[in-house]
Write a protein that holds these residues in place. Structure first.
Motif, PDB file in Angstrom:
ATOM      1  N   GLN A 236       1.247  -1.065   0.641  1.00 16.84           N
ATOM      2  CA  GLN A 236       0.108  -0.161  -0.117  1.00 16.84           C
ATOM      3  C   GLN A 236       0.726   1.328   0.086  1.00 16.84           C
ATOM      4  O   GLN A 236       1.831   1.253   1.164  1.00 16.84           O
ATOM      5  CB  GLN A 236      -0.987   0.460   1.033  1.00 16.84           C
TER       6      GLN A 236
ATOM      7  N   ASP B 164       0.714  -6.363   2.602  1.00 17.46           N
ATOM      8  CA  ASP B 164      -0.008  -6.085   2.994  1.00 17.46           C
ATOM      9  C   ASP B 164      -1.600  -6.666   2.447  1.00 17.46           C
ATOM     10  O   ASP B 164      -2.025  -7.547   3.068  1.00 17.46           O
ATOM     11  CB  ASP B 164      -0.431  -4.982   3.132  1.00 17.46           C
ATOM     12  N   VAL B 165      -2.579  -6.227   1.366  1.00 16.34           N
ATOM     13  CA  VAL B 165      -3.555  -6.612   1.125  1.00 16.34           C
ATOM     14  C   VAL B 165      -3.465  -7.253  -0.404  1.00 16.34           C
ATOM     15  O   VAL B 165      -2.655  -6.866  -0.871  1.00 16.34           O
ATOM     16  CB  VAL B 165      -4.420  -5.393   1.756  1.00 16.34           C
ATOM     17  N   LEU B 166      -4.700  -7.450  -0.203  1.00 13.73           N
ATOM     18  CA  LEU B 166      -4.500  -7.767  -2.655  1.00 13.73           C
ATOM     19  C   LEU B 166      -4.322  -6.810  -3.240  1.00 13.73           C
ATOM     20  O   LEU B 166      -4.913  -5.574  -2.966  1.00 13.73           O
ATOM     21  CB  LEU B 166      -6.282  -8.460  -2.858  1.00 13.73           C
TER      22      LEU B 166
ATOM     23  N   PRO C 292      -1.536 -11.618   0.182  1.00 18.33           N
ATOM     24  CA  PRO C 292      -0.422 -11.670   0.861  1.00 18.33           C
ATOM     25  C   PRO C 292      -0.741 -13.473   1.763  1.00 18.33           C
ATOM     26  O   PRO C 292      -1.586 -13.981   1.852  1.00 18.33           O
ATOM     27  CB  PRO C 292      -1.232 -11.165   2.180  1.00 18.33           C
TER      28      PRO C 292
ATOM     29  N   GLU D   7      -6.598  -4.288  -8.291  1.00 19.94           N
ATOM     30  CA  GLU D   7      -7.305  -4.995  -6.961  1.00 19.94           C
ATOM     31  C   GLU D   7      -8.071  -3.710  -6.265  1.00 19.94           C
ATOM     32  O   GLU D   7      -6.616  -3.020  -5.970  1.00 19.94           O
ATOM     33  CB  GLU D   7      -7.628  -6.739  -6.557  1.00 19.94           C
ATOM     34  N   LEU D   8      -8.942  -3.009  -6.080  1.00 22.28           N
ATOM     35  CA  LEU D   8      -9.401  -2.616  -4.385  1.00 22.28           C
ATOM     36  C   LEU D   8      -8.467  -2.913  -3.622  1.00 22.28           C
ATOM     37  O   LEU D   8      -8.420  -4.152  -3.054  1.00 22.28           O
ATOM     38  CB  LEU D   8     -10.644  -2.303  -4.097  1.00 22.28           C
ATOM     39  N   CYS D   9      -7.384  -1.591  -2.403  1.00 21.88           N
ATOM     40  CA  CYS D   9      -6.165  -2.057  -1.603  1.00 21.88           C
ATOM     41  C   CYS D   9      -6.762  -0.666  -1.045  1.00 21.88           C
ATOM     42  O   CYS D   9      -5.400  -0.931  -0.408  1.00 21.88           O
ATOM     43  CB  CYS D   9      -5.253  -2.142  -2.737  1.00 21.88           C
ATOM     44  N   GLY D  10      -7.263   0.091  -1.292  1.00 26.39           N
ATOM     45  CA  GLY D  10      -7.314   1.198   0.012  1.00 26.39           C
ATOM     46  C   GLY D  10      -6.952   2.206  -0.517  1.00 26.39           C
ATOM     47  O   GLY D  10      -8.066   2.148  -1.783  1.00 26.39           O
TER      48      GLY D  10
ATOM     49  N   ASP E  34     -14.284   0.504   3.102  1.00 25.19           N
ATOM     50  CA  ASP E  34     -13.542   1.347   1.967  1.00 25.19           C
ATOM     51  C   ASP E  34     -13.360   0.168   0.844  1.00 25.19           C
ATOM     52  O   ASP E  34     -12.174   0.174   0.105  1.00 25.19           O
ATOM     53  CB  ASP E  34     -12.409   2.659   2.188  1.00 25.19           C
ATOM     54  N   ALA E  35     -13.608  -0.687   0.997  1.00 25.31           N
ATOM     55  CA  ALA E  35     -13.174  -1.682   0.309  1.00 25.31           C
ATOM     56  C   ALA E  35     -13.733  -2.441  -0.607  1.00 25.31           C
ATOM     57  O   ALA E  35     -14.522  -3.045  -1.075  1.00 25.31           O
ATOM     58  CB  ALA E  35     -12.648  -3.611   1.149  1.00 25.31           C
TER      59      ALA E  35
ATOM     60  N   TYR F 126     -13.334  -7.222   0.878  1.00 27.96           N
ATOM     61  CA  TYR F 126     -12.534  -8.734   0.447  1.00 27.96           C
ATOM     62  C   TYR F 126     -11.379  -8.114   1.611  1.00 27.96           C
ATOM     63  O   TYR F 126     -10.902  -6.725   1.846  1.00 27.96           O
ATOM     64  CB  TYR F 126     -11.397  -8.337  -0.764  1.00 27.96           C
ATOM     65  N   PRO F 127     -11.166  -8.950   2.151  1.00 24.39           N
ATOM     66  CA  PRO F 127     -10.012  -9.041   3.047  1.00 24.39           C
ATOM     67  C   PRO F 127      -9.010  -9.444   2.721  1.00 24.39           C
ATOM     68  O   PRO F 127      -9.076  -9.772   1.635  1.00 24.39           O
ATOM     69  CB  PRO F 127     -10.161 -10.500   4.537  1.00 24.39           C
ATOM     70  N   PRO F 128      -7.644  -8.890   3.340  1.00 27.18           N
ATOM     71  CA  PRO F 128      -7.462  -8.474   4.383  1.00 27.18           C
ATOM     72  C   PRO F 128      -7.513  -7.356   4.221  1.00 27.18           C
ATOM     73  O   PRO F 128      -7.727  -5.985   5.546  1.00 27.18           O
ATOM     74  CB  PRO F 128      -6.011  -8.279   4.146  1.00 27.18           C
ATOM     75  N   LEU F 129      -8.066  -6.503   3.429  1.00 28.26           N
ATOM     76  CA  LEU F 129      -8.526  -5.140   4.252  1.00 28.26           C
ATOM     77  C   LEU F 129     -10.026  -4.610   4.604  1.00 28.26           C
ATOM     78  O   LEU F 129      -9.655  -3.315   6.309  1.00 28.26           O
ATOM     79  CB  LEU F 129      -8.839  -4.238   2.241  1.00 28.26           C
TER      80      LEU F 129
ATOM     81  N   ARG G 100      -8.781  -4.823   8.191  1.00 28.52           N
ATOM     82  CA  ARG G 100      -7.955  -3.780   8.834  1.00 28.52           C
ATOM     83  C   ARG G 100      -8.466  -2.820   7.898  1.00 28.52           C
ATOM     84  O   ARG G 100      -8.105  -1.735   9.201  1.00 28.52           O
ATOM     85  CB  ARG G 100      -6.665  -3.755   8.374  1.00 28.52           C
TER      86      ARG G 100
END
Ligand code: HEM
Ligand SMILES: [Cu+2]
Ligand SMILES: [Cu+2]
Lengths: 241, 624, 219
Positions: A133, A166-168, A184, A206-209, B205-206, B211-214, B217
């Motif tokens: 991220q 961290d995330v996808l 991950p 891929e939406l990651c924040g 916000d995902a 989807y996790p991991p987002l 957390r």
């Protein structure tokens, strides 16, 4: 009723004309980016195949529908009910079986393409990409050097080994067509062979924040010599800082 | 009349009090365990659970069950509440399925407006490249929120149509379980309020897929979101159970399953999916929720070198569980709408439905095959490569029963005496739009062509076309068609036609535009895009999409205004303005408290337009 | 959620308010019964989902199916207790059908007690929730072992708990003179619910305690 043959002939002609028109429109609206990998070729042909079928089926339904709307609209003063037709088993079987054949054909075609674009060539080189991220790190398997720019040799089969901190995330260069999620806890793989030297953009799909929008890295496809030189000198000096 | 005599007001107050009670309880327990009193995650989670119960309890949806547990009798009350104006029954717990149907529909339209407003806000942001007024945070919140609010709206719209129509079409007095029916509706109120309020405590916000991991957390808003989905999921489950029992056991003599109005088949198929698959989205969100609150690492791989005792959770497992519901869910959304299309076409073609059995069975086939294709959302997720092939073939198969429906509709039009009142126009619009949506499916269903399209705007275009064609257009057709039955008055035909003329082309532009920019390489869920895409033509497309979006919004407002006006001043419609053969049109409009004065007897087939024999008739009074 | 609702609907519920004949009662019971089975079909998907997660996640790096080392004695005891309770639940239902109110009430009490023993066994010994009585082996946060064990037993325990509440309610109503040989849908519903919860455990027990290599043994 006896006029139906004439109507069907007219519809047939209109469907053919329409199919070409719709395909032409689709072709104009759907502007794919440059095709810059060997994988792009078979993928794009498959997409063209899909577009032809889409154009045909769209025309078939729309032409028959619009034709009926004109032909069978209720005229002023007509109080009769429509024709008493309950259905037609032969037709139903036909329009279950024919699409079945078509989708299976497409399934077969896609299988062939998928096997082709994912198979493992002998001389592939491995490049690591790590997503986080919100950025990217690239490295080669037996080197400590890390870059933020993805430099790849032209006409060489690449296997990207993808990991996430961290995330996808997702590895996608639109010009190469193929993409792959980054998960991950495991390594995922993506194979492609760049064919055109130039500059591209690697974008996370891929939406990651928060700053997913901006998770972009420059990609440079260079000649094989330049590639070797880049990893031998430029990077060493850059990362020894 | 005090404000608190309105059930809705009590529900909201009850929800707030429930939330506070839950938080206080959590704090008390924490203090007793010697922990610091305040911790956001458990407090909000427990508070949210209590808030759902609080709302249901305060509105009175639970009181009859409480009485049964005490062994008290609960005689059924019919008609508006005593001592209050008749309209108040729509704001409280009422057991009449016609009232509940209207409640579902109105709450659904309310959510449609909220979700639509959010979409227009971020569409404005996207109208030109560069970032204008939305923060990245708010942008991400809005796209997810828009998605899930719309899903709620669709579920409510379907619930509205099914609750109102199915008992009428079967000639039944009411649903099989009227109290469960009311409870089912009222779950939606705290559910959607929780979802909306999550925006105020940090949001989530995902995206709607969370989807996790987002999602494991992100901010605390996730817990309210998960529990809101849970409440609405419970509504789906009890509602579909009720509909299934009603359809299976409350048909009149002589109405075999294949003699039901076709809409009941669609509801039957949808309910089968809702009853079973909904549990999986509940479970998958519950698992993320416990991962957040209790550290249960279902989806957490842990640190490198983790063992089964310290990690090894897998984010991909979530995707399997999630899509096991959420793919079938898309068929939940569209099957009732396709049922409406099949229901209305014969009325406006004056002709039997072409291939009734094939249409009925294709709904069932779609429902069943729909359970086997979830993996097509995960082609690039990194699951075992062999699954790609399996899910590719199963996905392609779904196209076949969908095709059967299209061809049967064409068969129905052919040889008819077509007229083009607003409901018929929306049905035709629905067919055109669903055609675009359906045809853009297989190209996503074959893996090689999905690779460049996955997670781009092409997918966004695809599913908006399926949702609009499969739900929004048919839903509007249904609203126009049954408006005279519900209110006894006719809507304004000219305004209806204007609504259609604005909305349909606007939607075509929107969905084709979305597909176009997707192909150019625009990802989904991004707040800004590269203006050079598509040789620089992307910005013109984006602007067109935004304008089209606003036009659609305007059309919807026009429709609502039309309805408000016409309910007061529209011309009296009479009992059967459409000359339909369906049972609900053989009784007075608006329908009296007890729909059927005498039992219904089935004589013929539902769609035998042209034959003198009616579908149903009513035994003469006293002949019982 | 809807268990209580379905369970009690027909005893007192008047789906259409005016008809109190036995025929109408049977008609309503028929509907309730179908509703109950549909509810079970729905619930099955939660449990199948959890089982799927267990078989998906409890695999080690070598692809070997694993399980955590749980207390086998506790597992066996609670399983036997739960199976036994189903017998008494059935006895309660048969008793009321024969108008034997005394046996009916006693059997309910025994069922509830056995159910409670099961819960206590799970909470104190499996979960170690009261560490001054018993130290548990596993915490919820212990990797996928902890997550799945607590997820599965937790979801099941929730169902057992609601079953005990229902049994208590039926017992209380029964003491007040509700239910008869002809009309006891509430008892029937509670009984099949209890058997269902029991059945779920028959699938969960081997999944948790028996299948796969015990972690740590032979590692
Ligand atoms: C003709 C049959 C259909 C096929 C083969 C098909 C195939 C697909 C595929 C493969 C995807 C995943 C695309 C991707 O993410 O890369 C997709 C997405 C989607 N489809 Fe379809 N589809 C069909 C019909 C429908 C219908 C009838 C609906 C009903 C509403 C629908 C709703 C959706 C939705 C909502 C998504 C996006 C989910 C998301 O990622 O947010 N599709 N479809
Ligand atoms: Cu990203
Ligand atoms: Cu899908």
């Amino acid at each position: 009723m006896q006029n139906n043959t004439r109507h069907f002939a007219a519809i047939g002609v209109l469907v053919v004309i329409f199919t070409f028109v719709v395909f032409w429109i689709l072709d104009a609206v759907l502007k794919f980016p440059l095709a810059a990998s060997t994988q792009a070729g078979p993928i794009d042909s498959l997409i063209q195949g899909h577009l032809w079928i889409i154009a045909f089926l769209f025309s078939l339904v729309v032409v028959i529908a619009i034709y009926s709307l004109f032909l069978f609209r209720r005229r002023e003063g007509d109080t009769e009910e429509g024709q008493y037709i309950h259905g037609n088993t032969t037709l139903e079987i036909l329009w279950t079986a024919l699409p079945m054949v078509v989708v299976i054909a497409f399934g077969y075609w896609s299988t062939v393409v998928l096997v082709d674009i994912t198979q493992r060539p002998d001389n592939e080189i491995i490049v690591n990409a790590e997503g986080y991220q919100w950025g990217w790190n690239f490295s080669l398997p037996n080197s400590d050097a890390v870059t933020q720019e993805l430099v790849l040799p032209v006409d060489t089969p690449i296997r990207m080994d993808l990991t996430s901190k961290d995330v996808l995330h997702n590895f996608w260069v639109p010009e190469f067509r193929v993409k792959q999620d980054i998960v991950p806890g495991r390594t995922t793989y993506l194979r492609f062979t760049p064919t055109i030297e130039g500059e591209y953009r690697l974008i996370c799909s891929e939406l990651c924040g928060l700053n997913h929008t901006g998770m972009i890295a420059p990609v440079r496809v260079v000649s094989q010599d330049e590639f070797a030189a880049f990893w031998n000198q430029d990077v060493q000096t850059a990362s020894s800082k | 009349m005090s404000l608190f005599s309105l059930g809705l007001v009590r529900a909201i107050v009850g929800q707030i009090l429930g939330m506070l009670t839950g938080m206080a309880t959590t704090m008390l327990i924490r203090v007793m365990l010697g922990l610091p009193a305040w911790a956001a995650e458990p407090s909000w989670t427990v508070g949210a659970i209590f808030s759902i119960i609080g709302a249901l309890w305060a509105v009175g949806a639970l009181s009859d069950w409480a009485k049964w547990m005490k062994g008290e009798e609960t005689p059924m009350h019919h008609g508006p509440p005593e001592g209050k104006p008749a309209w108040t029954r729509y704001f409280g717990v009422d057991y009449n399925h016609k009232v509940i149907g209207v409640q579902y529909t109105v709450w659904g339209i309310f959510l449609l407006l909220v979700g639509g407003t959010m979409a227009l806000i971020f569409r404005t942001e996207l109208a030109e490249s560069g970032r204008q007024f939305l923060s990245l945070e708010l942008y991400n919140n809005f796209i997810g929120m828009h998605g899930f609010i719309m899903i709620f709206a669709i579920l409510l719209g379907i619930g509205g149509m099914a609750n109102y129509l199915v008992p009428l079409m079967l000639g039944a007095e009411d649903m099989a379980f009227p109290r469960l029916n009311a409870l089912g509706f009222w779950f939606n109120v705290p559910g959607s309020l929780l979802l909306l309020s999550s925006l105020f405590i940090g949001g989530w916000d995902a995206g709607w897929t969370a989807y996790p991991p987002l999602s494991a957390r992100g901010p605390i808003g996730y817990q309210l979101f998960f529990l809101g989905v849970f409440a609405v999921g419970l509504s789906s489950i009890v509602g579909s159970l009720n509909l299934l029992v009603t359809i299976l056991q409350m048909r009149p003599k002589g109405m075999s399953l294949f003699k039901m109005p076709i809409f009941c088949w669609a509801v039957f198929a949808t309910s089968l999916i809702q009853l079973t698959a909904t549990q999986l989205i509940g479970l998958s969100f519950l698992m993320v929720s416990t991962q957040r609150a209790l550290g249960m690492g279902f989806f957490d791989p842990g640190l490198p070198g983790a063992t089964l005792m310290t990690g090894l959770g897998d984010p991909i497992l979530f995707q399997h569980l999630f899509w096991f519901y959420s793919h079938p869910a898309v068929y939940i959304f569209i099957l009732p709408g396709l049922g409406i299309i099949s229901e209305l076409l014969p009325v406006f073609s004056r002709k039997p439905l072409f291939g009734y059995k094939w249409i009925a069975l294709s709904s069932l086939a779609i429902a069943i095959v729909g359970f086997l294709v979830w993996g097509h959302h995960m082609f690039v997720s990194g699951y075992a490569p062999v699954l790609r092939y399996a899910f590719m073939y199963s996905s392609l198969l779904v196209a076949v029963p969908t095709g059967v429906k299209f061809f049967s509709w064409l068969g129905t039009l052919w040889g008819g005496k077509l007229t083009f009142e607003t409901p018929m126009l929306f049905v035709l619009g629905a067919i055109s739009v669903f055609l675009i949506g359906g045809l853009s499916g297989p190209i996503l269903g074959t893996v090689p062509s999905d690779l460049p399209l996955h997670d781009t705007y092409f997918v966004v275009g695809h599913f908006h076309a399926t949702m609009f064609g499969g739900f929004v257009f048919p839903f509007f057709a249904a609203l126009y068609f049954w408006f005279p039955k519900v209110t006894g008055r006719m809507y304004n035909e000219t305004l209806g036609k204007i609504h259609f003329a604005i909305m349909t082309p606007a939607f075509w532009v929107q969905t084709l535009g979305q597909m176009g920019v997707g192909v150019m390489g625009m990802r989904r869920r991004i707040a800004d895009y590269d203006p050079t895409l598509g040789g620089g033509s992307i910005e013109a497309w984006q602007l067109s999409i935004t304008i089209a979006g606003f036009l659609i919004g305007f059309g919807v407002l026009l429709m609502l205004w039309n309805f408000f006006q016409s309910a007061e001043v529209g011309v009296l419609a009479g009992d059967n303005p459409w000359r339909s053969r369906s049972p609900e049109w053989q009784i007075p409009s608006p329908i009296p408290e007890h729909s059927f004065a005498s039992p219904m007897v089935v004589h013929g087939e539902p769609y035998d337009y042209g034959l003198p024999e009616p579908y149903v008739a009513f035994a003469a009074a006293g002949d019982d | 959620m809807s268990v209580a609702t379905l369970g009690h609907q027909a005893d007192h519920g008047h789906a259409d308010g005016h008809d109190d004949s036995q025929a109408a009662y049977l008609e309503r019971t028929r509907r309730n019964r179908l509703g109950m089975w549909l509810f079970f079909a729905s619930e099955a998907f939660i449990f199948i989902g959890l089982l799927a997660a267990r078989f998906y996640l409890w695999v080690d790096e070598g692809g070997q199916m694993m399980r955590p080392e749980l207390d086998q004695v506790v597992g066996l005891i609670v399983t036997v207790v739960l199976l036994l309770s189903s017998y008494f639940m059935n006895r309660a239902e048969v008793s009321i059908a024969n108008n034997n109110r005394r046996d009916f009430l006693w059997s309910l009490v025994i069922t509830a007690i056995l159910g409670t023993i099961f819960l206590v066994g799970v909470i104190i010994f499996e979960w170690g929730m009261l560490p001054f009585i018993f130290e548990g082996h596993l915490k919820p946060s212990d990797g996928v072992f902890g997550a799945v064990v607590f997820g599965m037993t937790g979801m099941h325990a929730l169902h057992v708990l609601s079953g005990i509440v229902l049994i208590g309610n039926v017992w209380w109503l029964g003491r007040k003179g509700h239910f008869s040989a002809e009309r006891h849908w509430g008892v029937e519903a509670t009984a099949i619910y209890w058997h269902y919860v029991d059945l779920v455990w028959i699938f969960f027990y081997p999944a948790l305690y028996l299948i796969g290599h015990a972690y740590g043994v032979g590692h």
